[in-house]
Design an enzyme around this catalytic site. Structure first.
Site, PDB file in Angstrom:
ATOM      1  N   ILE A  14      60.319  31.559  -8.525  1.00 15.64           N
ATOM      2  CA  ILE A  14      60.627  32.048  -7.177  1.00 15.64           C
ATOM      3  C   ILE A  14      59.688  33.217  -6.906  1.00 15.64           C
ATOM      4  O   ILE A  14      59.745  34.245  -7.577  1.00 15.64           O
ATOM      5  CB  ILE A  14      62.099  32.509  -7.067  1.00 15.64           C
ATOM      6  CG1 ILE A  14      63.046  31.343  -7.369  1.00 15.64           C
ATOM      7  CG2 ILE A  14      62.372  33.078  -5.677  1.00 15.64           C
ATOM      8  CD1 ILE A  14      64.508  31.743  -7.436  1.00 15.64           C
ATOM      9  N   HIS A  15      58.818  33.059  -5.909  1.00 23.42           N
ATOM     10  CA  HIS A  15      57.792  34.068  -5.626  1.00 23.42           C
ATOM     11  C   HIS A  15      58.201  34.924  -4.433  1.00 23.42           C
ATOM     12  O   HIS A  15      58.721  34.390  -3.449  1.00 23.42           O
ATOM     13  CB  HIS A  15      56.469  33.352  -5.321  1.00 23.42           C
ATOM     14  CG  HIS A  15      55.307  34.278  -5.202  1.00 23.42           C
ATOM     15  ND1 HIS A  15      54.758  34.927  -6.280  1.00 23.42           N
ATOM     16  CD2 HIS A  15      54.602  34.675  -4.112  1.00 23.42           C
ATOM     17  CE1 HIS A  15      53.746  35.677  -5.877  1.00 23.42           C
ATOM     18  NE2 HIS A  15      53.635  35.535  -4.555  1.00 23.42           N
ATOM     19  N   PRO A  16      58.009  36.245  -4.470  1.00 23.95           N
ATOM     20  CA  PRO A  16      57.447  37.031  -5.579  1.00 23.95           C
ATOM     21  C   PRO A  16      58.561  37.765  -6.322  1.00 23.95           C
ATOM     22  O   PRO A  16      59.140  38.732  -5.806  1.00 23.95           O
ATOM     23  CB  PRO A  16      56.547  38.028  -4.838  1.00 23.95           C
ATOM     24  CG  PRO A  16      57.277  38.272  -3.534  1.00 23.95           C
ATOM     25  CD  PRO A  16      58.099  37.038  -3.230  1.00 23.95           C
TER      26      PRO A  16
END
Length: 425
Positions: free
Chosen positions: A399-401
């Site tokens: 899962i960014h950021p």
């Protein structure tokens, strides 16, 4: 209190994000009152839940009369005898005072006491190398107090030692004074009310002194077993630790007497572990389940200023159990996004995953040093508990950021000798 210290750091960072916020002084009394009110509300909530479930609650100290009976004594001295088919001992432990040190008991406090101080402890010496010692020293430094930690040998002895070194390195860089290889000899009260501590450097045998407002002992805990008259029930303890000997069923040497939590020998001194062990024991006693508590892969977090979360084996434990050639360690130094704008030092933000080298490379342990380590570790603990492999983790979309996504990007092994510093997405 850990959160209070973190908020102080966030206020400092706020100006980098455009907020014109002055760094206000910290109000210890207001914080302490809030903490105390929260603890009181928890205690009251437990009482209410017991009443709702028609569980009788007796507020007294109990000790064994025989294997099936205890005698409880109230604050007023009134005695009550209670008998039962099954008895569970869950008396926990208390911080230990080093009574062999002159002035330790008279002038020192413990981690139990600091939450109830009405005024700031001021300049503080924390003696100990446990997670409790480092957590207390960390939040005191974060609140702006002059804080020193005195460590006799190694910090966080039961944890991965590379991670422990990074934890103390971060604390030292951010203002906590660390005295290594030292042990206190005596504590004296000066005429101005402050405390003078004399200690010795174990390597050089050189003595030194320092003056503090508070001395906090965090040198371990002792189980609350000495006043239970366990010998009258036939319950055996470890003569060295005074902890109660138990089997996989949490049963003591007397089959119908059980012990859970800190009071039991060989069990993690962690509240969630004791709660789960107690819940499973209750289900077995009521014939609702036969499940036993699994003490492998229990996650935990050390709430130092830079949090350290871990689950499973340390690197040292993995090598000792499987051999160095059968262990692969993937690691990375990374920079949390929230550190970028305020230009925070991320030198100690580090992750390593300890795996078996043979495919599919079962994950033996995960160690995470950085913001929100408890949240990160809790999530990955489920996968490790279910037998996750390195391949499973590499096939997990990050899962960014977030900091947690760095775990799913661990591709550099220690064995390769390559630089593990993350340089991009």
């Amino acid at each position: 209190m850990h959160q209070a210290a973190l908020l102080g750091g966030m206020i400092h960072d706020a100006s980098h994000y455009g907020w014109k916020v002055a760094q206000p002084p910290h109000d210890w009394g207001k914080m302490a009152e809030a903490v105390q009110n929260h603890v009181k509300s928890l205690n009251w909530g437990h009482r209410v839940q017991l009443q709702d479930r028609k569980v009788k609650y007796f507020n007294f100290k109990a000790s064994f009369v025989n294997p099936h009976m205890v005698c409880g004594v109230s604050k007023g001295g009134e005695e009550t005898l209670l008998s039962a088919d099954h008895i569970v001992i869950a008396t926990g432990g208390r911080p230990r005072y080093p009574t062999h040190i002159e002035g330790a008991l008279e002038y020192g406090i413990t981690s139990d006491d600091i939450f109830w101080l009405k005024e700031s402890p001021g300049k503080t010496l924390v003696v100990g190398a446990s997670y409790v010692a480092l957590e207390c020293a960390g939040f005191l430094t974060g609140l702006g107090l002059d804080t020193t930690v005195m460590i006799r040998s190694v910090p966080l002895r039961a944890f991965d030692q590379q991670m422990a070194s990074l934890v103390t390195e971060h604390m030292a860089v951010h203002g906590t004074r660390i005295l290594r290889g030292c042990t206190p000899l005596r504590v004296e009260r000066l005429s101005d009310g402050r405390l003078q501590v004399t200690w010795v450097d174990l390597a050089s045998d050189k003595k030194d002194t320092g003056t503090f407002d508070t001395v906090l002992w965090a040198v371990g805990r002792v189980p609350e077993t000495r006043g239970l008259n366990l010998e009258k029930a036939g319950v055996r303890t470890n003569p060295n630790t005074q902890k109660i000997l138990v089997d996989a069923q949490e049963a003591t040497s007397v089959p119908h007497i059980y012990a859970i939590g800190d009071v039991a020998e060989g069990r993690p001194e962690l509240t969630p572990t004791a709660i789960m062990a107690g819940r499973l024991l209750a289900q077995r006693l009521c014939s609702r389940s036969s499940d036993l508590m699994d003490y492998d892969n229990v996650p935990t977090t050390v709430f130092t200023p830079l949090e350290y979360g871990c689950v499973g084996l340390s690197e040292e434990e993995a090598v000792a159990r499987h051999g160095e050639e059968r262990v692969e360690v993937y690691h990375a130094y990374y920079k949390p996004l929230e550190f970028v704008v305020p230009e925070r030092d991320a030198s100690q933000c580090y992750i390593k995953m300890v795996c078996l080298r043979e495919p599919p490379q079962l994950v033996l342990g995960l160690h995470f040093l950085g913001p929100n380590a408890g949240e990160v570790t809790q999530g990955f603990a489920l996968g490790i508990k279910c037998g996750a492999s390195y391949q499973h983790v590499m096939r997990t979309v990050g899962i960014h950021p977030t900091c947690a996504e760095e775990v799913a990007k661990l591709r550099i092994s220690k064995r390769s000798g390559l630089d593990p510093t993350v340089t991009g997405c």
